[in-house]
Write an enzyme that holds these catalytic residues in place. Structure first.
Site, PDB file in Angstrom:
ATOM      1  CE  LYS A   1      -0.364 -19.105  50.532  1.00 34.39           C
ATOM      2  NZ  LYS A   1       0.393 -17.657  49.933  1.00 34.39           N
TER       3      LYS A   1
ATOM      4  CG  ASP B   1       9.509 -30.923  57.198  1.00 36.88           C
ATOM      5  OD1 ASP B   1       8.167 -30.148  57.287  1.00 36.88           O
ATOM      6  OD2 ASP B   1      10.320 -30.121  56.615  1.00 36.88           O
TER       7      ASP B   1
END
Length: 370
Positions: A101, A172
Site C-alpha cells: 500500500k 490483475d
C-alpha cells in the site's frame, strides 16, 4: 517439460516482495524467461497460499499458478532486521517488484526515494490499485472492484441483465503484463543512461485500458455503451449461435468472410442482400440477420461446421469448457501445459521466442525458507 537453457533475461536479478496476483504474475513471467527471481514473503506467507481448495501438499492451486521459477524466503519487513536483509538482497539486484500500500515502504524508510539514492541502477516496480496520488491515490484495489469501477462490468453480460464480472481476473493479469512491459522498457533505457527508475502499474489504469472498443465508441458518439451479451458492439455476425448439436462462436470481420459463410451455409445470395451486404448494414440489421443465420445453423452439426468454416477462412470456434480446452491437441502442440516431477502442473508461457524460449526450472516455493 522444457529443458533448462539460457533465457532472454538470464543474469537479471529480481527481488519479488509482491503478493496476491498482479505482482507475482509479473515475477513468474520474468522467471520463465531466465531471470533469477527471489520471492520474499511475509512470515505468514502470501495470502494466496490458502486460496483453495484444491491444494497440492497444503499449498493452494491459486498460489501455484503464479509463482513458479522463483526461489523463496520469509522476511518480516515491518522489523528492522527484515529491512536490513532486504537492503542486502538489493545490493546486486536489478529489479524490486512490490505491491505494498502506498506509503508503507516510505514509513519503513525503504521507499523509492531512499532506495534510488542507495541503488541508482535499481528499477523499482510497484503494482498498485489506483496509483499513489489523485482523488483515489493510495486506496486498495482488487480485481473485481476495479472491474466494477472501470466500466468493465457495465459492458459485460446480457442485454437488459445486471452488470457482470468477467469470470477471470483480467485486470490483475493485464496489470501484471503491464508491469513486465514497464520493467523491460526501464531496462532498455538503463542500458543507455545507466540509471534505474520507478515503474508503476495500477489496476485502475489497466482496467480503463481494456475498454476497447467501448471507450473509442463513446469518444465519437457520446453514447454510454450497453451490454450486448456475446455479440460484438460494432460488427456482426460476431456472436454465439446454436446449431443442431452444440453452440459455436462466429467472428466475421469483413465482407469476404461473410460471403464465405453464406456459401458454406448454402445461401450465397444472402451475402448480397442490401441489408446485409456490408459491415455497417449487417451491424444495423443484426437482429434480422441473427434470425436468418440461426435458422440456417439448425441444419448443421456444430463441430463439423466450425471445422469446415475455419478451413474456408471464416473465423469461428466451438464453445469449449476449460477441461476440453486444456485437453485439446493444439494446447499440447503449443506446449501450453507444464508438468514437474513434484506434481506441479500449470499453464505454459504464451510468449514464444525462437532462440531463447521460456524454461521451467523451479516449481513454486513449497517452503518459506530460502
Amino acid at each position: 517439460m522444457t529443458m533448462p537453457s539460457a533465457g532472454a533475461l538470464q543474469g537479471l536479478k529480481v527481488i519479488d516482495v509482491s503478493r496476491i496476483l498482479g505482482g507475482p504474475y509479473c515475477g513468474q513471467i520474468l522467471g520463465d524467461h531466465g531471470a533469477d527471481v527471489l520471492k520474499v514473503e511475509p512470515p505468514q506467507g502470501d495470502d494466496t497460499r490458502t486460496w483453495g481448495p484444491p491444494f497440492l501438499n497444503g499449498v493452494a492451486s491459486y498460489y501455484l499458478g503464479l509463482n513458479r521459477n522463483k526461489r523463496g524466503m520469509r522476511l518480516d519487513l515491518s522489523q528492522e532486521a527484515g529491512r536490513t536483509t532486504l537492503l542486502e538482497l538489493l545490493s546486486d539486484a536489478d529489479v524490486l517488484l512490490e505491491n505494498f500500500k502506498t506509503g508503507t515502504l516510505e514509513k519503513w524508510g525503504i521507499g523509492y526515494e531512499t532506495l534510488s539514492e542507495r541503488f541508482p541502477r535499481l528499477i523499482h516496480c510497484r503494482v498498485s490499485g489506483f496509483g499513489a496520488d489523485g482523488p483515489l491515490g493510495g486506496l486498495p484495489g482488487y480485481d473485481a472492484a476495479i472491474q466494477a469501477m472501470s466500466g468493465i462490468m457495465s459492458v459485460n453480460g446480457d442485454a437488459g441483465a445486471e452488470p457482470l464480472r468477467v469470470g477471470l481476473p483480467v485486470v490483475d493479469m493485464v496489470t501484471g503484463l503491464n508491469a513486465v512491459i514497464g520493467i523491460l522498457l526501464a531496462l532498455n533505457e538503463r542500458a543507455r543512461s545507466g540509471k534505474g527508475q520507478f515503474v508503476e502499474a495500477a489496476l485502475y489504469d489497466s482496467g480503463l485500458s481494456l475498454l476497447h472498443p467501448h471507450a473509442a465508441n463513446w469518444f465519437l458518439n457520446d453514447k454510454t455503451p450497453a451490454r450486448t451479451g456475446n455479440a460484438h458492439p460494432n460488427i456482426y455476425p460476431y456472436d454465439s449461435f446454436p446449431t443442431r448439436t452444440s453452440p459455436i462462436y462466429l467472428a466475421v470481420g469483413n465482407d469476404r468472410q461473410f460471403q464465405l459463410l453464406c456459401k458454406v451455409l448454402g445461401e450465397p445470395a444472402l451475402a448480397f442482400e442490401p441489408e446485409f451486404q456490408d459491415a455497417g448494414s449487417r451491424s444495423s440489421n443484426r437482429l434480422r440477420l441473427r434470425d436468418r443465420l440461426t435458422a440456417l445453423f439448425q441444419q448443421f452439426d456444430g463441430a463439423a461446421l466450425t471445422e469446415q468454416l475455419m478451413n474456408e477462412g471464416v473465423p469461428c470456434a466451438p464453445i469449449l469448457d476449460v477441461k476440453s480446452a486444456l485437453e485439446h491437441p493444439h494446447t499440447a502442440h503449443r506446449e501450453m501445459i507444464v508438468s514437474m516431477p513434484n506434481g506441479y502442473k500449470g499453464l505454459g508461457s504464451p510468449i514464444k521466442l525462437g532462440r531463447t524460449p521460456a524454461t521451467y526450472r523451479l516449481p513454486p516455493p513449497d517452503t518459506l525458507d530460502d
